[in-house]
Scaffold this motif. Structure first.
Motif: not given
Length: 212
Positions: A26-53
């Motif tokens: 679930t990806v959460l951001t703040t909309g133009d009206d100040g309210l939270p907006e979210l989307t459920r989606m698949p992602v690719l996960y990459r990690r190098q030590d403590r770097h997470v993307e």
């Protein structure tokens, strides 16, 4: 995400496990009206030590496709009900029921992109990854006009984590006898969900024992 201190975890191997079992976040951001907006989606996960993307894409009409900057990502893990009757010390310690779970919250920065080559690379990587996970071999073919045209309908993003909060509420605050009993009762339920939660409880106990 509220996370009691007793259940916080800093080892990013648990984040690896969470995103390996369920990359549908679930990806959460703040909309133009100040309210939270979210989307459920698949992602690719990459990690190098403590770097997470994380890498993914929205449908272009999605308002989140216009977001650039601060965001949160919620990662789901196994969870389930724990009956107080499963604790050997339920009477002497006045135990009550609870809910065990594993989850993560990532806070960081979104960087959207919509150039054709980057989108083609992203869609190819996503399809290769998830096709392999189901034993199939469909491929995105960027040299095909009909495939490339479909890229016009999406906006890609790169999410770089600045803070990772992992919560493992797996009865580790209980005596060993209680933990063993909960694991046993979960396994006796003989369901994929309860079996998985029991396995995560075992992993948590075994890794603590190995580190001690």
């Amino acid at each position: 995400m509220f996370s009691p201190r007793a259940f916080g975890e800093n080892d990013l191997r648990w984040l690896d496990r969470l995103l390996a079992r369920d990359p549908f976040v679930t990806v959460l951001t703040t909309g133009d009206d100040g309210l939270p907006e979210l989307t459920r989606m698949p992602v690719l996960y990459r990690r190098q030590d403590r770097h997470v993307e994380l890498l993914g894409h929205w449908a272009r009409p999605n308002p989140q496709a216009r977001r650039n900057g601060a965001a949160k990502v919620l990662v789901d893990g196994p969870h389930g009900y724990v009956s107080a009757s499963w604790y050997p010390d339920k009477e002497t310690a006045a135990r009550v029921p609870t809910w065990n779970y594993a989850a993560a919250e990532l806070r960081g920065q979104l960087q959207p992109f919509d150039d054709t080559e980057a989108l083609a690379e992203l869609v190819a990587a996503l399809s290769d990854h998830f096709e392999a996970s189901v034993g199939q071999d469909w491929r995105f073919e960027p040299e095909r006009d009909d495939h490339r045209r479909q890229l016009r309908g999406i906006v890609g993003f790169r999410f770089t984590a600045e803070q990772v909060q992992i919560t493992l509420k797996l009865s580790q605050n209980h005596p060993e006898a209680n933990q063993q009993s909960v694991i046993s009762h979960l396994e006796q339920l003989a369901s994929p969900v309860s079996d998985e939660l029991a396995q995560w409880m075992r992993w948590r106990r075994d890794e603590v024992a190995a580190d001690s």
